[in-house]
Design a protein around this motif. Structure first.
Motif, PDB file in Angstrom:
ATOM      1  N   MET A 140       0.843  -1.192   0.000  1.00  0.00           N
ATOM      2  CA  MET A 140       0.000   0.000   0.000  1.00  0.00           C
ATOM      3  C   MET A 140       0.880   1.244   0.000  1.00  0.00           C
ATOM      4  O   MET A 140       1.800   1.351   0.817  1.00  0.00           O
ATOM      5  CB  MET A 140      -0.889   0.025   1.252  1.00  0.00           C
TER       6      MET A 140
ATOM      7  N   TYR B  33      -9.713 -12.067  -7.630  1.00  0.00           N
ATOM      8  CA  TYR B  33     -11.090 -12.197  -7.154  1.00  0.00           C
ATOM      9  C   TYR B  33     -11.251 -11.463  -5.829  1.00  0.00           C
ATOM     10  O   TYR B  33     -10.566 -11.744  -4.848  1.00  0.00           O
ATOM     11  CB  TYR B  33     -11.442 -13.671  -6.997  1.00  0.00           C
ATOM     12  N   ASN B  34     -12.167 -10.533  -5.834  1.00  0.00           N
ATOM     13  CA  ASN B  34     -12.457  -9.722  -4.654  1.00  0.00           C
ATOM     14  C   ASN B  34     -11.224  -8.983  -4.122  1.00  0.00           C
ATOM     15  O   ASN B  34     -11.164  -8.628  -2.955  1.00  0.00           O
ATOM     16  CB  ASN B  34     -13.055 -10.580  -3.531  1.00  0.00           C
ATOM     17  N   GLU B  35     -10.224  -8.830  -4.986  1.00  0.00           N
ATOM     18  CA  GLU B  35      -9.056  -8.061  -4.558  1.00  0.00           C
ATOM     19  C   GLU B  35      -9.381  -6.574  -4.682  1.00  0.00           C
ATOM     20  O   GLU B  35     -10.152  -6.161  -5.544  1.00  0.00           O
ATOM     21  CB  GLU B  35      -7.843  -8.374  -5.452  1.00  0.00           C
ATOM     22  N   GLN B  36      -8.758  -5.794  -3.839  1.00  0.00           N
ATOM     23  CA  GLN B  36      -8.954  -4.351  -3.931  1.00  0.00           C
ATOM     24  C   GLN B  36      -8.231  -3.808  -5.153  1.00  0.00           C
ATOM     25  O   GLN B  36      -7.158  -4.291  -5.504  1.00  0.00           O
ATOM     26  CB  GLN B  36      -8.407  -3.662  -2.686  1.00  0.00           C
ATOM     27  N   VAL B  37      -8.829  -2.809  -5.756  1.00  0.00           N
ATOM     28  CA  VAL B  37      -8.165  -2.124  -6.859  1.00  0.00           C
ATOM     29  C   VAL B  37      -7.133  -1.188  -6.260  1.00  0.00           C
ATOM     30  O   VAL B  37      -7.466  -0.279  -5.505  1.00  0.00           O
ATOM     31  CB  VAL B  37      -9.186  -1.344  -7.705  1.00  0.00           C
ATOM     32  N   MET B  38      -5.882  -1.454  -6.596  1.00  0.00           N
ATOM     33  CA  MET B  38      -4.801  -0.690  -5.964  1.00  0.00           C
ATOM     34  C   MET B  38      -4.500   0.607  -6.689  1.00  0.00           C
ATOM     35  O   MET B  38      -4.013   1.563  -6.082  1.00  0.00           O
ATOM     36  CB  MET B  38      -3.535  -1.551  -5.903  1.00  0.00           C
TER      37      MET B  38
ATOM     38  N   VAL C 277       6.592 -15.748   5.539  1.00  0.00           N
ATOM     39  CA  VAL C 277       5.138 -15.898   5.645  1.00  0.00           C
ATOM     40  C   VAL C 277       4.812 -17.107   4.784  1.00  0.00           C
ATOM     41  O   VAL C 277       4.882 -17.048   3.549  1.00  0.00           O
ATOM     42  CB  VAL C 277       4.392 -14.653   5.139  1.00  0.00           C
TER      43      VAL C 277
ATOM     44  N   ASN D 190      -4.255   8.584 -15.381  1.00  0.00           N
ATOM     45  CA  ASN D 190      -4.463   9.811 -16.159  1.00  0.00           C
ATOM     46  C   ASN D 190      -3.266  10.738 -16.062  1.00  0.00           C
ATOM     47  O   ASN D 190      -3.051  11.593 -16.918  1.00  0.00           O
ATOM     48  CB  ASN D 190      -5.722  10.539 -15.677  1.00  0.00           C
TER      49      ASN D 190
ATOM     50  N   THR E 127      -0.060   9.586 -15.478  1.00  0.00           N
ATOM     51  CA  THR E 127       1.233   8.924 -15.683  1.00  0.00           C
ATOM     52  C   THR E 127       1.348   8.117 -16.973  1.00  0.00           C
ATOM     53  O   THR E 127       2.453   7.879 -17.435  1.00  0.00           O
ATOM     54  CB  THR E 127       1.531   7.947 -14.512  1.00  0.00           C
TER      55      THR E 127
ATOM     56  N   SER F 134       3.542  10.573  -7.206  1.00  0.00           N
ATOM     57  CA  SER F 134       3.472   9.829  -8.463  1.00  0.00           C
ATOM     58  C   SER F 134       2.832  10.661  -9.563  1.00  0.00           C
ATOM     59  O   SER F 134       3.072  10.431 -10.742  1.00  0.00           O
ATOM     60  CB  SER F 134       2.647   8.548  -8.277  1.00  0.00           C
ATOM     61  N   LYS F 135       2.039  11.618  -9.170  1.00  0.00           N
ATOM     62  CA  LYS F 135       1.300  12.400 -10.161  1.00  0.00           C
ATOM     63  C   LYS F 135       1.934  13.747 -10.429  1.00  0.00           C
ATOM     64  O   LYS F 135       1.370  14.534 -11.189  1.00  0.00           O
ATOM     65  CB  LYS F 135      -0.137  12.607  -9.651  1.00  0.00           C
TER      66      LYS F 135
END
Lengths: 468, 687
Positions: free
Chosen positions: A1, A220-225, A167, A232, A234, A10-11
């Motif tokens: 994250m 599947y059901n992953e968060q959009v990072m 892990v 827009n 980069t 980044s922008k």
């Protein structure tokens, strides 16, 4: 994250500096190299490789401590950890991103009248186990006994290489057969065989040097990072390669045919399959039995009784009752500790998976028709049970039953990106529809230079096949 | 909509005896109204803790003492929506629990007074389970928490406890500081030491020097000369007479010893003089100028209120010749020439203390007629007169103690008419009277032991205190000094400095200072001089050589080199600019004619001289070293040759003049200490 500072910078326009820390094998910092790193260094991440991260660093040796020798900065006993610092020229906020820990490999130096540079390869920590630098096992054959717990074996194995941070998730299967690593084998060879027990798992080192063994994210059901708010600002260009050839909607998987020395046709007596096998006079752990069901089968919990030996229940690994077909050659394995016969499926583990989703453009009864692929040999020989074959067939269907859109983005470097992340992007299309779609990041290549860009390879995520 | 998989956020090692909050993020999917935290032993994957809380917050606190220090764990989250739909397990994060390390200062306590300009700070990192250290830093702050200096990251591969030390230099006198150390373990556990307040109080030694600056504008530099001035005494007795090699004999009123350079006496002071008195008369003066100072004299009379004759001394202070201070010492029985007395004066503000202490009472005892070894001598203080001796009756004194601040500092001290054994003037007003001779310390202003010398500032003492001298420079009106020269001092010859400073731009006013460095790195008072710098010509210098270019000097097109990349995202109207690193330097070309070394004086072109100058010039710009370019426009660059220089002969002068073309790129700033050192132009270690 990403942190808020990382996200913001980044922008924006930015000033970039690289910091390199030298670490000892206990991951302690021992020195910092600042101000000597040349632009043009590169790093890359690949989700499809166990050697996940690699980099190339060019630097200017400023004194004799850069000489390649024991006790100096550049030597076999060091890791390098790379950070990139981005200063937001609008807000003066500084964001620091860890680009990973690497082994120093094959440093080279160019020295001429006009040049004095050193280039070092940074290779993934996995290289400490592959034999590239370390990892060769002591000069004797190593055996991992069957039924060993995969997780425990992995922990013990990476400890051999000195890695203590990990892990490691539980593998749903235990080690199916004795794993024998011949003389000259490596730690990685053990890990690779353990990894191949279940194709849905991956292993890699993260940016903090922690070893991971866990499920491959499928989106599947992953968060959009990352979404269009970043893209827009980069995205420089993109390319799409569409592959029709590899779209398959029927997958057949064949595992390794069992070598059965104890075989009998089965007859039924009450809830027992009766087998007569002269070579079996006593039962012992992991003894494999082959039998062909009669023309009718027991529909409830069945037992197997060999000769006059005691009968034991026939069960799947998860304890459920297997469903047997009549007149079919099956294999079972006696599990002494748990006192049951493990149902291993057909003598050649087999499974088929089809796209039966009527909403799918590749529905087997749709306009596309049937496109079959039969998978066997190679890695598939590690499949020793039909249940595993079914899991693999479903997984292969997930991978193959879709347009193989290969999207490559070129963008202003976003240093905190990682592979196997779900992103959402609206690819600009002046002549067509612009739809927002989700992708999984499969690889990232970045050049640290003023004109350096980042190339990101994406795999399209299809919500029609969300789960394996 | 469904429950998206939460993302567990990384967790540094922490102390399980404290509450700890675990975090996750969740975006997309249904609203999270509940979350479950599961913690497992990472070695066995056995669940050791699980807890569900109903909250909209993406976090959960684990109570203290739930986990065990020294253990490796992992955790993951599950989230729930209002219908109790559960998400998949989040990613798994591993973490350690360790007892909180301790970071302590080993040689510093709260409120400690540091008696030095430098402090070697000791810090110890300790951790109960032996968790390794990643790095430790020690940070020095002002009282307003402004970071002044830092050790940077200090590393050690040892197993704790680990001791570190770091030397902080340049601590300012009479100033409060704060200091704190922070350690980060290999597992990310951050530990701060206590913030310690301390005070720096040290004596600031003062040396006296002349600093002469001379602008050599045609030669491209400023000549800086300095010499330490020692407070040597002078006398009208030549040669000076010493008794037993330990006392100076100045027994008649017309004789004197005086000290008028190399020291100054400020408002509060103590004066101690060990005397064999030989004359009832004014015997000492201390003043800043004529009529502005003090006189000290012995008086013999029957003081007011007394019935017998007594001796005492009085102190009179004058401003512009007007009496402002009148003070008396105690009365003593009349002295003899064989008495040995201590005269002691202390001034603090307008309070004066005067004491006349008879250390030993002398007595002439025998006369050995005709043999020659008599110890009888003429007693100038005797009460036995050749004739009738009488004493005046003193009047009631009026003691005065008006403010004398306006006459300070005093820079002259003179002694008359007695035999002197020791003199000490100090700014230390905390002392009480002592019959022992004082030793030189940082508070001493003037000290003479009269052991065959009348030096008030003993050069041996100066040398024993001095470790070095520095010449510093700064632009007038700015704060930061830059050291341009330093030398260690071990002999009197080392006190003389004569250097050329060519790294200065024309048209600016600068200050130079000579700074004494005493043992322990303590800086003494700066002796400062100003100068407006003018340079007539274009000069290239490197500390060893200076080349003057004064004809047809042409500067090319200067370029300020910055590396800026321009990337144009599709979705932006304007590009994103990326500047990699800190590249920011100037480059240019310089063309000039060489006329030979002697042209400026002879105004004749000597071909051999031109060739010699050209050869030297080529060596100068191609030896790989940096050089400083200054011109009369006020430009100054620290540069290096970056393209092979060219020489061409001028046909118009029968090939007698050489035109040189030089390309250079900036290597630093003339007023940056580190740049100048890195370029080898200043060989100094510290600022």
């Amino acid at each position: 994250m990403p942190t808020q500072e990382q996200y913001n910078v980044s922008k924006s326009s930015k000033i970039i500096t690289a910091k390199i820390y030298l670490l000892n094998f206990k991951f302690q910092r021992v020195e910092e190299l600042s101000g000597v790193v040349l632009s043009g260094s590169t790093y890359s991440i690949s989700a499809t490789s166990d050697i996940r991260r690699s980099c190339n660093i060019s630097l200017i040796p400023t004194d004799s401590s850069f000489d390649i020798s024991v006790g100096n900065k550049i030597w076999l006993d060091k890791y390098v950890q790379i950070y990139v610092q981005e200063k937001n020229v609008n807000t003066n906020e500084i964001a620091e991103t860890n680009l990973g820990i690497y082994m120093i490999n094959n440093p080279s130096r160019v020295y001429s009248a006009e040049n004095n540079t050193m280039t070092i390869q940074g290779i993934d920590l996995m290289a400490k186990m592959t034999g590239l630098r370390n990892g060769n096992l002591e000069g004797m054959a190593h055996i991992i006994p069957q039924n060993s717990n995969v997780r425990n074996v992995i922990i013990s194995t990476i400890n051999l290489a000195g890695f203590t941070k990990y892990v490691i998730e539980e593998c749903p299967f235990s080690v199916p057969n004795d794993i024998k690593i011949d003389v000259g084998g490596t730690i990685y060879d053990i890990l690779k065989q353990l990894l191949d027990i279940d194709a849905r798992y991956e292993m890699y080192f993260d940016v903090d040097g922690i070893f991971h063994y866990d499920l491959i994210p499928n989106g599947y059901n992953e968060q959009v990072m990352v979404d269009d708010d970043i893209w827009n600002n980069t995205l420089i260009e993109y390319s799409i390669n569409t592959d029709f050839e590899n779209v398959k909607n029927i997958i057949e998987v064949f595992g390794k045919t069992h070598d059965i020395k104890n075989y009998s046709d089965a007859t039924i007596s009450e809830s027992n399959y009766l087998l007569t096998i002269a070579s079996v006079t006593t039962l012992y752990d992991n003894i494999k039995i082959g039998f062909t069901t009669p023309s009718n089968v027991i529909s409830e919990q069945a037992n197997i009784k060999i000769n006059s030996l005691a009968s034991y229940p026939l069960k799947n690994e998860d304890g459920t009752v297997p469903i047997l077909e009549p007149s079919t050659y099956y294999v079972a394995k006696y599990m002494e500790n748990e006192s049951y016969y493990l149902f291993m499926g057909e003598v050649t583990p087999y499974a088929i998976s089809k796209d039966l989703n009527t909403n799918s453009p590749f529905y087997v009864n749709g306009t596309y028709g049937e496109a079959r692929i039969v998978l066997s040999g190679g890695d598939y020989d590690n499949i020793y049970m039909s249940s595993l074959a079914q899991e693999r067939a479903d997984y292969e269907l997930y991978l193959r039953c879709k347009i193989q859109d290969s999207v490559t983005l070129t963008c202003v470097p976003i240093y905190w990106l990682d592979v196997n992340w779900v992103i959402e992007i609206t690819l600009p299309n002046k002549q067509g529809n612009e739809t927002t779609e989700q992708y999984l990041i499969k690889s990232i290549n970045t050049t640290l230079d003023i004109n350096g860009t980042q190339t990101i390879s994406l795999m399209k995520y299809y919500p029609l096949y969300p789960s394996l | 909509m469904s429950m998206t998989k939460p993302i567990a956020l990384s967790k540094n090692a922490f102390d399980s005896t404290q509450d700890e909050i675990f975090y996750f993020s969740a975006s997309g999917g249904n609203q999270v109204v509940k979350n479950k935290l599961t913690i497992r032993n990472n070695a066995t994957n056995v669940v050791v803790y699980t807890n569900t809380v109903e909250t909209f917050q993406f976090q959960q606190a684990v109570p203290s003492n739930t986990l065990t220090n020294g253990t490796y764990y992992n955790f993951y989250f599950n989230t729930y929506d209002v219908n109790n739909n559960e998400s998949e397990n989040s990613n798994v994060i591993s973490f350690y629990c360790y007892t909180q390390p301790t970071v302590t200062f080993t040689n510093l306590i709260e409120g400690q007074i540091i008696n030095n300009a430098s402090f070697n700070c000791g810090v110890q990192y300790s951790q109960e389970q032996g968790e390794l250290l990643d790095f430790l830093s020690i940070n020095l702050y002002s009282t307003s928490n402004l970071l002044i200096a830092t050790s940077g990251n200090l590393y050690s591969s040892q197993v704790p406890p680990i001791d570190f030390s770091y030397l902080f230099n340049g601590l300012e006198n009479n100033r409060n500081y704060k200091i704190q150390s922070v350690a980060v373990s290999v597992n990310g556990m951050v530990t701060y030491s206590d913030m310690i307040n301390f005070i720096v109080l040290y004596e600031n030694p003062t040396l006296f020097s002349k600093l002469n600056l001379e602008n050599k504008c045609d030669d491209g530099y400023v000549q800086v000369r300095s010499n330490i001035i020692i407070a040597d005494g002078e006398s009208n007795i030549e040669p000076m007479v010493y008794i037993n090699n330990t006392m100076a004999d100045v027994r008649f009123p017309q004789n004197y010893i005086k000290w008028n350079q190399g020291y100054q006496i400020n408002k509060d002071f103590e004066v101690s003089i060990w005397i064999k008195p030989t004359w009832i008369y004014k015997f000492a003066e201390m003043f800043s100028s004529q009529g502005n100072g003090y006189t000290i004299k012995f008086v013999r009379e029957i003081p007011y209120g007394e019935t017998t004759v007594k001796d005492y001394f009085e102190l009179s202070g004058y401003i512009g010749g007007e009496l402002k201070v009148y003070q008396r010492s105690n009365y003593v029985d009349i002295m003899t020439t064989n008495d040995y007395v201590l005269l002691w004066i202390k001034k603090v503000g307008t309070n004066y203390t005067l004491t006349l202490d008879i250390i030993t009472k002398g007595d002439l005892s025998y006369i050995d007629w005709g043999i020659g070894n008599s110890n009888v001598e003429y007693n100038t203080l005797t009460s036995l007169s050749w004739g009738e001796e009488s004493y005046t009756q003193g009047t009631q004194p009026t003691l005065l103690n008006n403010d004398m601040d306006s006459i300070f500092p005093l820079t002259n001290f003179e002694l008359y008419g007695n035999i002197y054994d020791n003199l000490d003037i100090t700014k230390d007003t905390t002392k009480t009277i002592s019959e022992s001779f004082p030793t030189w310390n940082y508070k001493t202003k003037l000290n003479c032991d009269f052991n065959n010398n009348i030096n008030g500032g003993n050069v041996n003492i100066v040398l024993s205190q001095l470790s070095g001298l520095k010449i510093k420079r700064r632009e007038y009106g700015t704060f930061e000094w830059m050291t341009i020269y330093e030398r260690s001092v071990s002999s009197i010859a080392d006190l003389y400095i004569d250097i050329q400073d060519s790294y200065i731009p024309s048209g600016n006013k600068f200050q130079w200072a000579i700074v004494p460095i005493l043992n322990g790195g303590i800086e003494g008072d700066y002796i400062i001089e100003d100068l407006d710098v003018i340079l007539n010509g274009t000069f290239l210098s490197n500390g060893d050589n200076i080349f003057k270019l004064y004809n047809s000097v042409v500067l090319g097109q200067g370029v300020q080199n910055v590396r800026i990349g321009q990337l144009q995202p599709i979705g932006l109207e304007y590009p994103i600019l990326i500047q990699n690193g800190k590249v920011n330097n100037y480059s240019n070309t310089l063309t000039a004619n060489l006329y030979g070394y002697n042209f400026e004086e002879t105004r004749r072109i000597d071909r051999n001289d031109v060739i010699k100058q050209a050869d030297d010039f080529l060596k100068f710009v191609t030896n790989g070293k940096s050089f400083c370019i200054t011109d009369w426009n006020g430009n100054i660059w620290i540069g290096k040759t970056n393209v092979a220089p060219t020489l061409s002969y001028n046909n118009s002068y029968g090939n007698g003049i050489i035109t040189v073309n030089l390309s250079f790129v900036e290597q630093g700033k003339y007023n940056n200490q580190r740049d100048m050192k890195n370029n080898g132009l200043l060989n100094v270690q510290t600022n």
